[in-house]
Scaffold this motif. Structure first.
Motif, mmCIF file in Angstrom:
data_model
loop_
_atom_site.group_PDB
_atom_site.id
_atom_site.type_symbol
_atom_site.label_atom_id
_atom_site.label_comp_id
_atom_site.label_asym_id
_atom_site.label_seq_id
_atom_site.Cartn_x
_atom_site.Cartn_y
_atom_site.Cartn_z
ATOM 1 N N PRO A 187 3.552 37.863 26.171
ATOM 2 C CA PRO A 187 2.734 38.465 27.232
ATOM 3 C C PRO A 187 2.722 37.587 28.480
ATOM 4 O O PRO A 187 2.715 36.359 28.388
ATOM 5 C CB PRO A 187 1.348 38.561 26.594
ATOM 6 C CG PRO A 187 1.332 37.510 25.533
ATOM 7 C CD PRO A 187 2.738 37.418 25.024
ATOM 8 N N PHE A 188 2.715 38.218 29.638
ATOM 9 C CA PHE A 188 2.667 37.485 30.898
ATOM 10 C C PHE A 188 2.143 38.419 31.975
ATOM 11 O O PHE A 188 1.949 39.616 31.753
ATOM 12 C CB PHE A 188 4.049 36.941 31.284
ATOM 13 C CG PHE A 188 5.072 38.007 31.589
ATOM 14 C CD1 PHE A 188 5.326 38.401 32.898
ATOM 15 C CD2 PHE A 188 5.781 38.620 30.569
ATOM 16 C CE1 PHE A 188 6.256 39.391 33.191
ATOM 17 C CE2 PHE A 188 6.726 39.621 30.848
ATOM 18 C CZ PHE A 188 6.966 39.989 32.158
ATOM 19 N N VAL A 189 1.891 37.862 33.147
ATOM 20 C CA VAL A 189 1.466 38.651 34.303
ATOM 21 C C VAL A 189 2.532 38.555 35.374
ATOM 22 O O VAL A 189 2.999 37.457 35.702
ATOM 23 C CB VAL A 189 0.110 38.157 34.853
ATOM 24 C CG1 VAL A 189 -0.205 38.834 36.185
ATOM 25 C CG2 VAL A 189 -1.009 38.442 33.853
ATOM 26 N N HIS A 190 2.928 39.697 35.899
ATOM 27 C CA HIS A 190 3.865 39.740 37.018
ATOM 28 C C HIS A 190 3.047 39.858 38.297
ATOM 29 O O HIS A 190 2.300 40.822 38.475
ATOM 30 C CB HIS A 190 4.816 40.929 36.876
ATOM 31 C CG HIS A 190 5.967 40.892 37.825
ATOM 32 N ND1 HIS A 190 5.855 41.188 39.164
ATOM 33 C CD2 HIS A 190 7.277 40.571 37.626
ATOM 34 C CE1 HIS A 190 7.028 41.066 39.744
ATOM 35 N NE2 HIS A 190 7.910 40.696 38.844
ATOM 36 N N ILE A 198 3.129 34.595 35.517
ATOM 37 C CA ILE A 198 2.123 33.669 35.000
ATOM 38 C C ILE A 198 2.017 33.897 33.509
ATOM 39 O O ILE A 198 1.751 35.017 33.057
ATOM 40 C CB ILE A 198 0.745 33.873 35.675
ATOM 41 C CG1 ILE A 198 0.850 33.639 37.182
ATOM 42 C CG2 ILE A 198 -0.272 32.911 35.079
ATOM 43 C CD1 ILE A 198 1.038 34.877 37.997
ATOM 44 N N ARG A 199 2.252 32.844 32.730
ATOM 45 C CA ARG A 199 2.229 32.956 31.278
ATOM 46 C C ARG A 199 0.815 32.728 30.760
ATOM 47 O O ARG A 199 -0.079 32.311 31.500
ATOM 48 C CB ARG A 199 3.228 31.970 30.670
ATOM 49 C CG ARG A 199 4.640 32.226 31.168
ATOM 50 C CD ARG A 199 5.613 31.134 30.788
ATOM 51 N NE ARG A 199 5.858 31.109 29.349
ATOM 52 C CZ ARG A 199 6.681 30.230 28.774
ATOM 53 N NH1 ARG A 199 7.304 29.324 29.522
ATOM 54 N NH2 ARG A 199 6.858 30.252 27.458
ATOM 55 N N SER A 200 0.615 32.982 29.476
ATOM 56 C CA SER A 200 -0.730 32.929 28.911
ATOM 57 C C SER A 200 -1.303 31.527 28.851
ATOM 58 O O SER A 200 -2.501 31.356 28.628
ATOM 59 C CB SER A 200 -0.732 33.545 27.502
ATOM 60 O OG SER A 200 0.192 32.881 26.663
ATOM 61 N N PRO A 240 -0.430 42.877 34.242
ATOM 62 C CA PRO A 240 -0.198 42.280 32.923
ATOM 63 C C PRO A 240 0.923 43.000 32.201
ATOM 64 O O PRO A 240 0.969 44.229 32.173
ATOM 65 C CB PRO A 240 -1.540 42.453 32.206
ATOM 66 C CG PRO A 240 -2.215 43.575 32.905
ATOM 67 C CD PRO A 240 -1.733 43.564 34.324
ATOM 68 N N MET A 241 1.832 42.234 31.632
ATOM 69 C CA MET A 241 2.965 42.788 30.901
ATOM 70 C C MET A 241 2.785 42.415 29.423
ATOM 71 O O MET A 241 3.050 41.282 29.021
ATOM 72 C CB MET A 241 4.278 42.237 31.450
ATOM 73 C CG MET A 241 4.442 42.439 32.960
ATOM 74 S SD MET A 241 4.554 44.185 33.427
ATOM 75 C CE MET A 241 6.132 44.617 32.723
#
Length: 288
Positions: A17-20, A40-42, A110-111
């Motif tokens: 999971p990460f945020v683009h 941005i990673r967790s 969020p991905m």
């Protein structure tokens, strides 16, 4: 952008999971430009560029909230003294005293990895479940390991069932569907000697009651129950240890929330630790 897009694909392929983050608007003076992007990673680490150190700190903190909540967020980073911005659903405003003077808007998406389902068995029903699960954008797991799966469907029709159920329970899977009649399923679970908590995670007969008869209809009933468990009951994937949420602190100079890491400016004063958004705030604090 090409590099960030490639990195996003890599993280997606490994189910991380990460945020683009994408800069959608920037007002001079600011170092960011529309189209600048980052992931941005967790653990709070960031790859890419969405502005200077101060803006980045705000983006990282908001991204972790978006990742935890699973919802997209429009973040507007304003300099101190800027005109107020309407508080609307899906948007957040932070005032950044050490910002360069311009304002930026960053869209945080969020991905999250698709839910994974493991199908056990070599039967027409198991084949139908795997086909329908893939159509519903589930990741169908072929490996024997159930770790990380949202659900496991045991459709061996009498073959390998006890071992599959036990392995799924030990892997922490919250939803285990066993294709069996009510009578046979009950006997099977009794023989396994499950605790009440474990038995609550095993669903047999599998699927919603829709009068299903064919393998495709049975698959529909099973996946309908899985989807309901996710969307209505909040079923989450099994996991190993989730990434620890980074410690947060408030910069005593500008009041910004910062994520504490090895590179975060820090000072220890009278036995107490303080963290800062940038070297400028650290220098201002220690000079006082």
């Amino acid at each position: 952008m090409t590099t960030i897009a490639e990195r996003a694909r890599e993280l997606t392929d490994t189910r991380e999971p990460f945020v683009h983050a994408t800069v959608v608007r920037a007002q001079d003076p600011t170092s960011a430009r529309p189209g600048d992007a980052a992931v941005i990673r967790s653990d709070g680490s960031i790859e890419g560029f969405v502005g200077g150190v101060c803006a980045e700190s705000s983006v990282r903190a908001a991204a972790l909230d978006a990742l935890r909540e699973g919802t997209a967020l429009l973040l507007r980073v304003l300099p101190e003294g800027a005109a107020p911005f309407p508080d609307t659903p899906g948007a957040r405003v932070v005032v950044n005293p050490c910002h360069s003077g311009g304002a930026i808007e960053v869209f945080l998406r969020p991905m999250l990895p698709a839910p994974a389902v493991r199908v056990v068995g070599d039967t027409p029903i198991s084949a139908a479940v795997a086909t329908l699960a893939a159509f519903l954008d589930f990741d169908v797991v072929a490996a024997d390991d159930s770790t990380g799966c949202t659900a496991v469907v045991v459709a061996g029709l009498g073959k390998g069932e006890p071992e599959a159920i036990r392995a799924a329970l030990d892997a922490g899977v919250g939803f285990i569907a066993v294709v069996a009649s009510g009578k046979r399923g009950g006997v099977l679970l009794d023989e396994l000697g499950l605790t009440d908590a474990e038995r609550a995670r095993v669903h047999t007969p599998a699927g919603l009651e829709i009068g299903a008869r064919t393998p495709a209809e049975i698959a529909l009933a099973i996946m309908g129950e899985v989807v309901r468990a996710i969307r209505v009951d909040g079923l989450a994937p099994s996991a190993g240890a989730p990434a620890a949420r980074p410690q947060q602190a408030v910069d005593p100079v500008c009041g910004m929330t910062v994520l504490v890491g090895a590179e975060t400016p820090q000072a220890r004063v009278d036995g107490q630790d303080f963290w800062f958004c940038c070297a400028g705030c650290l220098a201002s604090y220690t000079a006082a």
